[in-house]
Design an enzyme around this catalytic site. Sequence first.
Site, PDB file in Angstrom:
ATOM      1  CE1 TYR A  93      -3.340   7.239  -5.343  1.00  0.00           C
ATOM      2  CE2 TYR A  93      -2.497   5.917  -3.521  1.00  0.00           C
ATOM      3  CZ  TYR A  93      -2.655   6.133  -4.886  1.00  0.00           C
ATOM      4  OH  TYR A  93      -2.107   5.246  -5.766  1.00  0.00           O
ATOM      5  CE1 TYR A 119      -2.155   0.872  -6.462  1.00  0.00           C
ATOM      6  CE2 TYR A 119      -1.333  -0.769  -4.915  1.00  0.00           C
ATOM      7  CZ  TYR A 119      -1.292   0.499  -5.446  1.00  0.00           C
ATOM      8  OH  TYR A 119      -0.378   1.411  -4.967  1.00  0.00           O
ATOM      9  CG  ASP A 130       1.350  -7.799  -7.020  1.00  0.00           C
ATOM     10  OD1 ASP A 130       1.735  -8.035  -5.853  1.00  0.00           O
ATOM     11  OD2 ASP A 130       1.107  -6.645  -7.436  1.00  0.00           O
ATOM     12  CE  LYS A 143       0.357  -3.180   0.565  1.00  0.00           C
ATOM     13  NZ  LYS A 143       0.027  -3.160  -0.851  1.00  0.00           N
TER      14      LYS A 143
END
Length: 432
Positions: free
Chosen positions: A23, A151, A252, A281
């Site tokens: 980003y 997200y 998720d 992760k």
Amino acid sequence: MKIIDTDEQEWIGFEREHVWHPYSSIDAGLPVYPVASARGVRIKLADGRELIDGMSSWWSAIHGYNHPKLNRAVEAQLGHMAHVMFGGLTHKPAAELARRLIELTPEPLQTVFFADSGSVSVEVALKMAVQFWQAKGQSNRTKFVTIRNGYHGDTCNAMSVSDPENGMHSLFSGMLVEQHFAPSPQSRFGQSCKRSDIESFESCLARFCRETAAVILEPVVQGAGGMRFYSADFLRQVRALCDRYDVLLILDEIATGFGRTGRMFACEHAGVSGDIMCVGKALTGGYMTLAATLTSFEVSAAISSGNPGLFMHGPTFMANPLACAAALASLELLTESPWEQRVSRIEAGLRSGLAPCTEMSHVEEVRVLGAIGVVELKSAVDMHLIQPRFVDSGVWVRPFGKLVYLMPPFIIDEKDLGILTAAVVKVVGSFG
Ligand SMILES: *Cc1c(COP(=O)(O)O)cnc(C)c1O
């Protein structure tokens, strides 16, 4: 402090003009800090400064950096092979990792698809749900129901189920599939679910269930979509509604998995499981990119019996052996450590350490769950100002928008945690 030599200035200048960061923009973006090395909870910058890590490199480095056991596991695997294709070949690290993941995750998850990043594991989960219904003769079921503030990653279908505003869907309209969004639950973690929350979810599901392959959610903690902690009771009722309306549930757990919320998986707070679950992760302890999509025999068998009888996905680096070896070692470290005590000690330290922020008039709320501490401000902070203040305070904290948050490695001690929270109190205070 070391003077940056000319060679270092050269590559830093080059990278500024040529390398994208998450980003960011090229050349006009925020400063980036060159890192020389990292060990334990400390990140050492090229200029010699040491920062205490408050981010675990985005939820992943739960054991800290440069861990001897993880280093040894990767080095040992390197002596056998760094990689072989997974099409037609297999290896023990993949098999053993799959066995471990099936043991650790709740019933009925029994089969494992290894993906190379969290976003890809979400794409895989969505495709599994669609292929499941196709195999059952319901090929019209291609949509997904989710809640706002979620997200699920940066690839297109993962973006389509992420919050439309935070995810800037308008930028990509025409490119993204339109999905169905129920409001984000207002009932907080620790509260029972308000009837209005589950009613609005149910009305969305009831309206669209015939075209819906699955509901997809982050259980209990919504991460990059707002760092919100919602009622476990809401999740429990969502599970029941998925069964009632006959749609699959995808959980998720990419951010929440492997102990971060105080349970091995966040869905355990609600005592429920998904039909499909994504992990990533912290899976490799922050060593390599690896994720996995687990599903039940029911879903796997349906896909395998349908047409074409194959699950249509296969990444080049699927089940990379180095990543699998790191993940196996990381899971062993985690399960053999007193991680529950560590996380609850961090939770207590975050609660007391961040408490002074609740008194600040520009702070909206302070919330803590497990090893996650969030200070939500009333308006967004200027990253150009706040980031250097954290670095000058000797900590690595990376706010986004209105959110200043900590999720340190589980191995952090009381003293370093105190330094982290004191830095947040000081820096956030300086914006009042
Ligand atoms: C980070 C994240 C993803 C995406 O994972 P990547 O490895 O960045 O592709 C998906 N879902 C959740 C909940 C995440 O936190």
